[in-house]
Design a protein around this motif. Sequence first.
Motif, PDB file in Angstrom:
ATOM      1  N   LEU A 286       0.863  -1.172   0.000  1.00 59.54           N
ATOM      2  CA  LEU A 286       0.000   0.000   0.000  1.00 59.54           C
ATOM      3  C   LEU A 286       0.902   1.226   0.000  1.00 59.54           C
ATOM      4  O   LEU A 286       1.901   1.284   0.728  1.00 59.54           O
ATOM      5  CB  LEU A 286      -0.906   0.024   1.230  1.00 59.54           C
ATOM      6  CG  LEU A 286      -1.908  -1.133   1.383  1.00 59.54           C
ATOM      7  CD1 LEU A 286      -2.710  -0.967   2.665  1.00 59.54           C
ATOM      8  CD2 LEU A 286      -2.839  -1.209   0.190  1.00 59.54           C
ATOM      9  N   GLU A 287       0.564   2.222  -0.798  1.00 58.05           N
ATOM     10  CA  GLU A 287       1.353   3.457  -0.861  1.00 58.05           C
ATOM     11  C   GLU A 287       0.598   4.486  -1.690  1.00 58.05           C
ATOM     12  O   GLU A 287      -0.277   4.137  -2.478  1.00 58.05           O
ATOM     13  CB  GLU A 287       2.733   3.213  -1.471  1.00 58.05           C
ATOM     14  CG  GLU A 287       2.736   2.664  -2.883  1.00 58.05           C
ATOM     15  CD  GLU A 287       2.535   3.713  -3.964  1.00 58.05           C
ATOM     16  OE1 GLU A 287       2.947   4.879  -3.745  1.00 58.05           O
ATOM     17  OE2 GLU A 287       1.960   3.382  -5.015  1.00 58.05           O
ATOM     18  N   ASP A 288       0.954   5.745  -1.486  1.00 61.60           N
ATOM     19  CA  ASP A 288       0.501   6.802  -2.387  1.00 61.60           C
ATOM     20  C   ASP A 288       1.549   7.915  -2.370  1.00 61.60           C
ATOM     21  O   ASP A 288       1.309   9.028  -1.903  1.00 61.60           O
ATOM     22  CB  ASP A 288      -0.866   7.345  -1.978  1.00 61.60           C
ATOM     23  CG  ASP A 288      -1.484   8.225  -3.060  1.00 61.60           C
ATOM     24  OD1 ASP A 288      -0.863   8.338  -4.137  1.00 61.60           O
ATOM     25  OD2 ASP A 288      -2.559   8.800  -2.831  1.00 61.60           O
ATOM     26  N   ASP A 305      -4.002   4.969   1.699  1.00 62.27           N
ATOM     27  CA  ASP A 305      -4.219   4.061   0.580  1.00 62.27           C
ATOM     28  C   ASP A 305      -5.060   2.897   1.076  1.00 62.27           C
ATOM     29  O   ASP A 305      -5.132   2.634   2.304  1.00 62.27           O
ATOM     30  CB  ASP A 305      -2.896   3.551   0.006  1.00 62.27           C
ATOM     31  CG  ASP A 305      -3.063   2.881  -1.367  1.00 62.27           C
ATOM     32  OD1 ASP A 305      -4.112   3.104  -1.999  1.00 62.27           O
ATOM     33  OD2 ASP A 305      -2.161   2.139  -1.779  1.00 62.27           O
ATOM     34  N   ASN A 434      -4.945  -1.118  -8.357  1.00 67.42           N
ATOM     35  CA  ASN A 434      -4.932  -0.065  -7.340  1.00 67.42           C
ATOM     36  C   ASN A 434      -3.882   0.990  -7.678  1.00 67.42           C
ATOM     37  O   ASN A 434      -4.118   2.197  -7.516  1.00 67.42           O
ATOM     38  CB  ASN A 434      -4.646  -0.684  -5.962  1.00 67.42           C
ATOM     39  CG  ASN A 434      -4.818   0.298  -4.832  1.00 67.42           C
ATOM     40  OD1 ASN A 434      -5.815   1.009  -4.762  1.00 67.42           O
ATOM     41  ND2 ASN A 434      -3.846   0.361  -3.944  1.00 67.42           N
ATOM     42  N   ARG A 435      -2.714   0.555  -8.158  1.00 66.04           N
ATOM     43  CA  ARG A 435      -1.691   1.522  -8.559  1.00 66.04           C
ATOM     44  C   ARG A 435      -2.165   2.370  -9.739  1.00 66.04           C
ATOM     45  O   ARG A 435      -1.950   3.594  -9.766  1.00 66.04           O
ATOM     46  CB  ARG A 435      -0.396   0.798  -8.931  1.00 66.04           C
ATOM     47  CG  ARG A 435       0.374   0.275  -7.754  1.00 66.04           C
ATOM     48  CD  ARG A 435       1.669  -0.407  -8.147  1.00 66.04           C
ATOM     49  NE  ARG A 435       2.574   0.432  -8.924  1.00 66.04           N
ATOM     50  CZ  ARG A 435       3.890   0.233  -8.998  1.00 66.04           C
ATOM     51  NH1 ARG A 435       4.451  -0.767  -8.325  1.00 66.04           N
ATOM     52  NH2 ARG A 435       4.651   1.023  -9.738  1.00 66.04           N
ATOM     53  N   LYS A 438      -4.391   5.310  -9.132  1.00 61.98           N
ATOM     54  CA  LYS A 438      -3.720   6.532  -8.677  1.00 61.98           C
ATOM     55  C   LYS A 438      -2.878   7.160  -9.779  1.00 61.98           C
ATOM     56  O   LYS A 438      -2.678   8.376  -9.788  1.00 61.98           O
ATOM     57  CB  LYS A 438      -2.830   6.197  -7.460  1.00 61.98           C
ATOM     58  CG  LYS A 438      -3.627   5.788  -6.220  1.00 61.98           C
ATOM     59  CD  LYS A 438      -2.742   5.241  -5.113  1.00 61.98           C
ATOM     60  CE  LYS A 438      -2.238   3.855  -5.420  1.00 61.98           C
ATOM     61  NZ  LYS A 438      -1.527   3.225  -4.292  1.00 61.98           N
TER      62      LYS A 438
END
Length: 732
Positions: A286-288, A305, A434-435, A438
Amino acid sequence: MGLVVFAGMRVAMHPPVRAADAPVIYARQIAPILYKNCTTCHHPGGAGPFSLMTYADARRWGQQMLQVTQSRYMPPWLPEPGYGDFADNRRLSDSDLKLIREWVMTGMAQGDAADVPAAPHYGETWELGPPDLILKVAKPYTLIASGTDVFRNFVLPYPLKHTRYVRAIEILPGTPQVVHHANVLIDRTASFRKAHPRDWQEGVAGMELEVDAGHTFDPDSHFLFWKPDTPVLTEPEGMPWRLDPGNDLILNMHLKPSGKLETMQAEIGLYFTDKPPEKQPMLLQLEDDRALDIPPGARDFVVQDQMKLPVDVEVLGVYPHAHYLGKDLQGYAVLPSGEKKWLVWIRNWDIDRQSVYRYRTPLRLPKGTVLYMRYTYDNSSENIHNPNNPPIRVKAGNRSVDEMGHLWLQVLPLKRAPDAPDPRYLLEQAWMENRLRKDPQDSIAIFNLAGAYLGQGKYSQAIGAYRRELAIDADNPRTLTALGVALDKAGETQQAAETYEKAIDINSDQVDARFDLGRMDLNHDDAARAEQQFRAILEQHSDDADAHSGLGLALLKEQRPDAAQPEFQRALELNPHDAAALDGSAQLAIASGDPAHAADLLESAVKQDDKDAEMREHLAMAYVQLGRFGDAATQLKAAAALTPDDPTVHSLLSQVLTTTGQLNDAIVEQQAALHLDGNDADGWNNLGVLEVKAGKTSEAREDFQHALRIAPNHAQAQANLARLQAATTGNH
C-alpha cells in the motif's frame, strides 16, 4: 523534575526508588533481562556501542541503561502493544522496567556470581556454522567520518551454474557498529548491475531501488530484512527462496558515520536446501507517494491508501516504511463483516529503528477484506528527526531527505480450488489496478497487470495491456517479448513470431525472446528453427540450463536422441529441477525400455511444473507400461482439466479407462474427443468398438459408418462394420 538530553531525546529523570524488602540484584533478575533483550547487539564485536555481557559492563552503563529503557528508546521496538501480535517482541514489560529502575536506584548490587545464568554465545563469524555459499562485496567501502546517514547498494552476483533454494541467509557487515540495517533484493535479470556498469563494484548510492524481474511473474516474495539484533534470517518450513544462474543479490545498506573513517567489506552467507518451496508467499504494497508534497511547518500531513483482497490470505508479516518526517503509521484491515483488525500501529515513528514485524500466528483475512494504510507526517521544527532546519517542502523520492510512505505485507494465499486461477495472479491484478487508479500512466503497473492477466489465461486483456505499455515505450524489448507470449497463447503465432523477432532486432542479446520463440517453434513442430534459437542463446550463454533443455527437446523432435541426451544431462547438471530436461530424459528412458526410470523422472518434473499437461501425458504413458492404469488415469484426468480442448488427452484417457473396466466413462471421454475433433476416423472407429462392448450396436454401426465417410478405405472400420453386420444378421 529535571530533564537530561540523550541522543536527541528528552528523557525524564526519575526520583529515587525506595529499596524493596528483597533488593533487586544483577545475578537473578537483571542478567536474564539483558541476555534476552539486549546482548544480541551489546556484545563484543556487536552493533551496540558497548557490551552488556558482564556484571561490570552492566554496572558501568547502568545509568544510561536506565534512561533509554524507561523512555522505551531501547530495546528498539516501535509497534504499540495490542495492535498486532508479533513474534520476537522486544518491548520490555512493565515489571522488567521496574526491576531495572529499582536495581539502578538501589546501588546495582551483583548478588552471588554463581547465580548468574549462562551467558549467550555470539560467534565471531557465522551463527549457523559454515555457509554453503559465501558472497563477498567486490571491493572494500570506506564510510565517511561524519555527516548524514549513507545508503549504499552493493551487487553480489550469484556464481553457481545451477539453481539452488535458500533456507537461511546471514550477513557479516564487516563493521557492524556502523550498519543500521540492510535489505537484500533478488535481481533476476542483473538489471541493476547492467544499469551501473562502471560503479556497481564500488557500491551505488541510493535509499530505494527497483529491479527488473524480466517478463515473467516471479512469485518469490520474501522479507530479506537484516538488522544487527537478528543476524540470521531463517525462512519458515516449506518457504525457501530460489536463486538461478545469472541472478544478482543486491545488499541495500543503511550506514551511520561513527566519527572516524570506517572501512567495510560485507559478506553474505547462504544456506541451501534441496527441497523446493511448497508454499508461495507474495508481497503486497500500500502506498501513495504521489500524494507526498509536505509543506514546511505541516504537523499532521496525512497520506492514505486502500486495497480490497480478491482471495483469502494469511498475513505473515508487515514492514511499515517512511523517512524522517513520518510520525504516526497505521495499518489495519476491515473484514467484510465490518470488523476492524489491526495490522500494525506505530505512534512515534523513527526511521533509525524500523524493522519487519512477523506475526506470532498468521493473521487470516477473508476475501473482500479491505486493507488500509494511514500515515501522518510532521514537517515542523518540533520534529526532532526532521533533517531540515528550518523545515523545507518535502516530496516523494529515493533520497533519505525525500519522503516515502509504504506498507508492505507478506501474505500467503490460502489453498484454491483445483480449477481456480492461481490466487497470486488475482492478488497481483488487484494490486496493479490499485496503482493504476492513482496513476494511469504507471508503466510498471501496466506491465505487471498484463502479466497477471496472462497468468489467468486472459490473453486478450494481456495483449491489450502490453500494447498499452508499448504506446508509452514502443521499443521496449522486454514488453515486446511478453506481448509475443500473449499472442502465442492466443493462437496468433505469426504475430507472435514477428513480435519476438522485433525484440531480438532491438537487442540481439534478448535471451527471453529467443527462448520463447524457440519454445513456440517446438510447440508448432518447427524443430529445426527451434534448434537455431536455442543454439544462438548458448553461443552467448553457454551455461543456460533452459536453453540446453530446449535444444535437447528440439533434437528429440528431429529424431536425434543421441544428440539430445547430453543436452538434457547438461541442463540437469546446471539445474537438477529443470522440468523440461527431466521430461526429455524420461522420453529417452521410455524409448530405451526403462519405464520405471522414466516414471521417477516425470514424477519429479510434474512436481516442478504441475501445470504442464504434456508432461502428465508422458507420465501416464510410463504408468501404462508399468501396468499402473489407475495412476495413468489420474494423470490424464489432470491433463484434461488443464487442457480441456485437447482431443488427444480425452482419447488417451478413454483408452486407459477401457483397460480399467470403466466402459461408460471411456465412451464419454471418446465422445468428448470427437466433439473437439470430428474428423478423426480412428476416433470414430474406437468409439464404435467401445459401444459394441457396451451392447450399443446401432450406435456402433453409425460410428463405423461415420469413420468410413471420413476415410472410405479405413481397414479397421470396414472390418468392424462387417463383423457387426454379420453378428446382427446371425442373431436374426
